[in-house]
Design a protein around this motif. Structure first.
Motif, PDB file in Angstrom:
ATOM      1  N   ALA A   1      76.934 -27.350   9.610  1.00 45.91           N
ATOM      2  CA  ALA A   1      76.020 -26.286  10.005  1.00 45.91           C
ATOM      3  C   ALA A   1      74.826 -26.209   9.064  1.00 45.91           C
ATOM      4  O   ALA A   1      74.947 -26.413   7.854  1.00 45.91           O
ATOM      5  N   LEU A   2      73.666 -25.888   9.649  1.00 45.38           N
ATOM      6  CA  LEU A   2      72.451 -25.676   8.878  1.00 45.38           C
ATOM      7  C   LEU A   2      72.039 -24.217   9.003  1.00 45.38           C
ATOM      8  O   LEU A   2      72.096 -23.633  10.093  1.00 45.38           O
ATOM      9  N   TYR A   3      71.640 -23.646   7.862  1.00 46.45           N
ATOM     10  CA  TYR A   3      71.320 -22.225   7.788  1.00 46.45           C
ATOM     11  C   TYR A   3      69.860 -22.008   7.409  1.00 46.45           C
ATOM     12  O   TYR A   3      69.231 -22.858   6.787  1.00 46.45           O
ATOM     13  N   MET A   4      69.360 -20.812   7.749  1.00 46.81           N
ATOM     14  CA  MET A   4      68.059 -20.338   7.280  1.00 46.81           C
ATOM     15  C   MET A   4      68.337 -19.050   6.510  1.00 46.81           C
ATOM     16  O   MET A   4      69.389 -18.455   6.640  1.00 46.81           O
ATOM     17  N   TRP A   5      67.363 -18.658   5.682  1.00 46.15           N
ATOM     18  CA  TRP A   5      67.528 -17.487   4.832  1.00 46.15           C
ATOM     19  C   TRP A   5      66.391 -16.513   5.098  1.00 46.15           C
ATOM     20  O   TRP A   5      65.219 -16.890   5.051  1.00 46.15           O
TER      21      TRP A   5
ATOM     22  N   PRO B   1      77.823  -9.585   9.890  1.00 45.72           N
ATOM     23  CA  PRO B   1      78.027 -10.240   8.586  1.00 45.72           C
ATOM     24  C   PRO B   1      79.508 -10.479   8.332  1.00 45.72           C
ATOM     25  O   PRO B   1      80.335  -9.616   8.602  1.00 45.72           O
ATOM     26  N   LEU B   2      79.815 -11.685   7.875  1.00 46.39           N
ATOM     27  CA  LEU B   2      81.189 -12.053   7.572  1.00 46.39           C
ATOM     28  C   LEU B   2      81.560 -11.741   6.140  1.00 46.39           C
ATOM     29  O   LEU B   2      82.721 -11.628   5.812  1.00 46.39           O
TER      30      LEU B   2
ATOM     31  N   ALA C   1      82.752 -27.282   4.320  1.00 50.40           N
ATOM     32  CA  ALA C   1      82.987 -28.695   4.015  1.00 50.40           C
ATOM     33  C   ALA C   1      83.104 -29.566   5.259  1.00 50.40           C
ATOM     34  O   ALA C   1      82.920 -30.775   5.180  1.00 50.40           O
ATOM     35  N   ARG C   2      83.422 -28.964   6.411  1.00 52.06           N
ATOM     36  CA  ARG C   2      83.681 -29.758   7.615  1.00 52.06           C
ATOM     37  C   ARG C   2      82.817 -29.283   8.779  1.00 52.06           C
ATOM     38  O   ARG C   2      82.383 -28.136   8.812  1.00 52.06           O
ATOM     39  N   PRO C   3      82.610 -30.150   9.742  1.00 49.89           N
ATOM     40  CA  PRO C   3      81.881 -29.740  10.947  1.00 49.89           C
ATOM     41  C   PRO C   3      82.553 -28.522  11.591  1.00 49.89           C
ATOM     42  O   PRO C   3      83.781 -28.408  11.601  1.00 49.89           O
ATOM     43  N   GLY C   4      81.745 -27.600  12.090  1.00 50.10           N
ATOM     44  CA  GLY C   4      82.265 -26.416  12.771  1.00 50.10           C
ATOM     45  C   GLY C   4      82.543 -25.227  11.866  1.00 50.10           C
ATOM     46  O   GLY C   4      82.755 -24.124  12.353  1.00 50.10           O
ATOM     47  N   GLU C   5      82.533 -25.431  10.556  1.00 52.18           N
ATOM     48  CA  GLU C   5      82.744 -24.303   9.646  1.00 52.18           C
ATOM     49  C   GLU C   5      81.448 -23.513   9.521  1.00 52.18           C
ATOM     50  O   GLU C   5      80.383 -24.088   9.291  1.00 52.18           O
ATOM     51  N   LEU C   6      81.546 -22.195   9.675  1.00 53.04           N
ATOM     52  CA  LEU C   6      80.394 -21.308   9.614  1.00 53.04           C
ATOM     53  C   LEU C   6      80.667 -20.144   8.671  1.00 53.04           C
ATOM     54  O   LEU C   6      80.327 -19.002   8.959  1.00 53.04           O
ATOM     55  N   THR C   7      81.285 -20.419   7.535  1.00 52.08           N
ATOM     56  CA  THR C   7      81.681 -19.337   6.631  1.00 52.08           C
ATOM     57  C   THR C   7      80.507 -18.657   5.952  1.00 52.08           C
ATOM     58  O   THR C   7      80.657 -17.569   5.405  1.00 52.08           O
TER      59      THR C   7
END
Length: 163
Positions: free
Chosen positions: A59-63, A158-159, A127-133
């Motif tokens: 996953a790629l994030y923006m801030w 928010p998690l 660490a793995r594809p699909g993780e969105l922690t």
């Protein structure tokens, strides 16, 4: 006697050379990871919707704190949220708009990939594809979101709110 002096001299040279080598290793800077030449941006589906990933599915994030295409995440922030950097180009995979891909130069001279004007980051614990922690994390004073193929944040509840 001559033989003993030769052995002592050789031992002294060996000890000196070993000490010098150890000392020079200690002074050598830590090895850093060289950014890849290029990356292909892809998409994946998850709870918040369709979001961008790198070529391996991370996953790629923006801030929210980043404005005008410039990163403000450095030092401890960049350890938790490593920037997506390249030495070459980023390309669009299926479902990704090539016109939204860009880059900006970080203060260390590396080129960070941007999408829709947002600098892109990984979240180190993912660490793995699909993780969105990292989704919805408020670490370092602003909210982190995965980014949609339209170049917009994909908000969700928010998690976590630690850091």
């Amino acid at each position: 006697m001559r033989w003993a002096r030769l052995v002592i001299a050789l031992l002294a040279i060996t000890v000196t050379a070993t000490a010098a080598a150890c000392g020079s290793r200690a002074a050598t800077p830590a090895v850093t990871t060289t950014p890849p030449a290029g990356v292909t941006l892809l998409t994946a589906r998850g709870i918040p919707g369709t979001y961008l990933t790198d070529g391996t599915g991370r996953a790629l994030y923006m801030w929210d704190a980043d404005r005008h295409g410039t990163s403000t995440c450095y030092e401890k922030c960049a350890v938790s949220w490593p920037p997506l950097t390249v030495t070459g180009t980023a390309t669009a995979g299926p479902g990704v708009q090539g016109s939204l891909i860009g880059s900006s130069v970080r203060s260390d001279g590396t080129r960070q990939v941007t999408y829709g004007g947002w600098p892109l980051y990984y979240y180190a614990p993912d660490a793995r594809p699909g993780e969105l922690t990292g989704q919805g994390d408020t670490g370092f004073g602003a909210v982190w979101w995965v980014i949609s193929p339209a170049g917009q944040p994909l908000p969700s509840e928010p998690l976590s709110s630690t850091r």
